[in-house]
Design an enzyme around this catalytic site. Structure first.
Site, PDB file in Angstrom:
ATOM      1  N   SER A  10      61.635  42.320  53.732  1.00 36.21           N
ATOM      2  CA  SER A  10      60.458  41.810  54.387  1.00 36.21           C
ATOM      3  C   SER A  10      59.181  42.596  54.040  1.00 36.21           C
ATOM      4  O   SER A  10      58.083  42.182  54.387  1.00 36.21           O
ATOM      5  CB  SER A  10      60.676  41.866  55.908  1.00 36.21           C
ATOM      6  OG  SER A  10      60.872  43.219  56.344  1.00 36.21           O
ATOM      7  N   SER A  13      65.015  45.635  53.325  1.00 35.81           N
ATOM      8  CA  SER A  13      63.614  45.251  53.242  1.00 35.81           C
ATOM      9  C   SER A  13      62.713  46.198  52.454  1.00 35.81           C
ATOM     10  O   SER A  13      61.552  45.886  52.219  1.00 35.81           O
ATOM     11  CB  SER A  13      63.031  45.073  54.648  1.00 35.81           C
ATOM     12  OG  SER A  13      63.623  43.975  55.290  1.00 35.81           O
ATOM     13  N   LYS A  65      52.579  48.351  55.918  1.00 38.65           N
ATOM     14  CA  LYS A  65      53.234  47.102  56.300  1.00 38.65           C
ATOM     15  C   LYS A  65      52.780  46.659  57.687  1.00 38.65           C
ATOM     16  O   LYS A  65      52.724  47.470  58.617  1.00 38.65           O
ATOM     17  CB  LYS A  65      54.752  47.289  56.274  1.00 38.65           C
ATOM     18  CG  LYS A  65      55.555  46.036  56.601  1.00 38.65           C
ATOM     19  CD  LYS A  65      57.037  46.287  56.464  1.00 38.65           C
ATOM     20  CE  LYS A  65      57.880  45.070  56.782  1.00 38.65           C
ATOM     21  NZ  LYS A  65      59.324  45.307  56.582  1.00 38.65           N
TER      22      LYS A  65
END
Length: 440
Positions: A156, A180, A87
């Site tokens: 996210s 997330s 990420k």
């Protein structure tokens, strides 16, 4: 509905690692397969942040360096040659950190994340940065849901969940400050794991809220997740099988936040578990749930404002509206409030664990999301079903639990007591079997 998901060979992390370790598959051949898949699907899914250099030549160089370090197959590390998506709030040597933002990456750079270093020690190769909502908050990334390209993959950790679901990598790192990791895992039909607070190191990332941030993992199946967790979690201990577990449904204001479709699907899953012989009991908890959610939101905003204080002064005009509003809201939190919100995490954890001990409960079970992945890419969906477990720092797992009538994935959330991560991952296999899902 436009889906790009299909059953693929060697899609599971454990399966892939075994094939490489046994000499049945050379990592270079797997990368060739992955490159063809990437060329066909990545333009549709947009899971990865575009790189200035072509990734395959870089990965080939890293693989050759691994071969020189470990020429004998019998002594190679357990994730030898395995590509991993990271990420893009986590620093990786050789990659800029952009955080889904227009803030110049030169201001965001930092030392490589400790978890990335650990993955390298295990033989894994960073494949690339995966898209994130801006600074791991709400402003969405361009990533699409592999099960329906017209829907959000969640956020996210959008790119990490979508990459694993589309078969672009067998393992990906995410983060979770509210939902997330678990929400995008459920939306994308993969396994997502948020360990107990602190059991995966967060050093080497751009934080959103240090008191709430957790690292998260994504895999295609439970066997792969068990392997990844056993290699990465601090102080891992092999779990003992649980014979007579008691699952608790958290009835009350919290569960009422789930949408009707999600709640109906959840009740049906509970019936399947009971039919398989698992004991499930209703327990009314968190009568003050709205207060818990308020405290979590204020704590996150306050700490985000602190993290971004320097950047925000110079680059406020570059922040997207959602992130800007969060930071400005956080600036209104008084220091005395902040300490109260931080203490509330421990109070909730103690209350939930005390209830578990007094009633003899083994795990909590709940919907992973308020519903299936919403249509459109302007929102990453609602994370309220994940919030209390994140606030308390308890280990939580998002488990694929079937599909809606439209063919959209639905997830089940399984939560354990403090630092009972190993038991959670072990018992999840029984839950998956009871739901008619392969454990990997």
């Amino acid at each position: 509905m436009r889906s790009v998901v299909s059953k693929l060979p060697l899609e599971g992390l454990a399966e892939l690692a075994r094939a490489i370790a046994r000499g049945e598959l050379h990592p270079a051949h797997y990368m060739e397969l992955l490159q063809r898949r990437f060329t066909a699907l990545e333009p549709l899914v947009e899971a990865f942040v575009p790189q200035e250099e072509e990734p395959w030549s870089r990965m080939a160089l890293e693989l050759r360096a691994l071969e020189r370090r470990f020429p004998q197959p019998g002594v190679r590390p357990p994730l030898y040659g395995v590509p991993v998506g990271i990420k893009d709030v986590i620093h990786v040597e050789g990659f800029p950190t952009r955080c889904g933002s227009l803030v110049p990456p030169g201001f965001l750079k930092g030392e490589e994340g400790l978890l990335v270093r650990r993955l390298r020690e295990l033989g894994a190769i960073p494949m690339g940065k995966t898209h994130t909502a801006e600074f791991a908050y709400l402003a969405p990334a361009p990533t699409r849901n592999p099960y329906d390209l017209d829907r959000t993959p969640g956020g996210s950790s959008s790119g990490s969940a979508a990459a694993v679901a589309a078969g672009l990598c067998p393992l990906a790192l995410g983060t979770q400050t509210v939902g997330s990791t678990l929400r995008p895992a459920a939306y994308c039909g993969v396994v997502g794991f948020k360990p107990s607070f602190g059991r995966l190191p967060t050093q080497g990332m751009i934080p959103l809220s240090p008191s709430l941030d957790h690292m998260g993992l994504f895999t295609r199946d439970l066997e792969g997740m068990f392997l990844a967790a056993s290699l990465l979690l601090a102080h891992w201990q092999e779990p003992k099988p649980i014979d007579k577990a008691v699952l608790a449904v958290p009835e009350g204001p919290y569960l009422q936040r789930a949408g009707q479709e999600s709640l109906s699907h959840f009740r049906e899953a509970v019936r399947k578990l009971e039919a398989a012989g698992l004991r499930v009991v209703p327990v009314r908890i968190m009568e003050n749930f709205e207060e818990i959610a308020h405290r979590h939101s204020r704590l996150m905003a306050a700490e985000a404002a602190m993290v971004h204080s320097g950047w925000f002064k110079e680059f406020k005009h570059l922040y997207r509206a959602e992130t800007r509003a969060l930071i400005e809201r956080g600036m209104t939190v008084a220091p005395s409030e902040l300490e109260e919100y931080r203490e509330s995490r421990l109070r909730l954890r103690e209350a939930l664990c005390q209830i578990m001990e007094e009633l003899g409960l083994s795990f909590w079970i709940a919907p992973a999301t308020v519903g299936p992945a919403p249509l459109g890419l302007r929102s990453t969906g609602e994370s309220i079903m994940n919030l209390p477990w994140t606030h308390a720092g308890l280990p939580a797992l998002a488990l694929p639990a079937g599909f809606t009538a439209r063919g959209l994935p639905m997830g089940l959330q399984l939560i354990a007591g403090w630092r009972r991560d190993e038991e959670l991952l072990c018992f999840a296999g029984l839950v998956a079997q009871a739901l008619g899902k392969a454990t990997g």
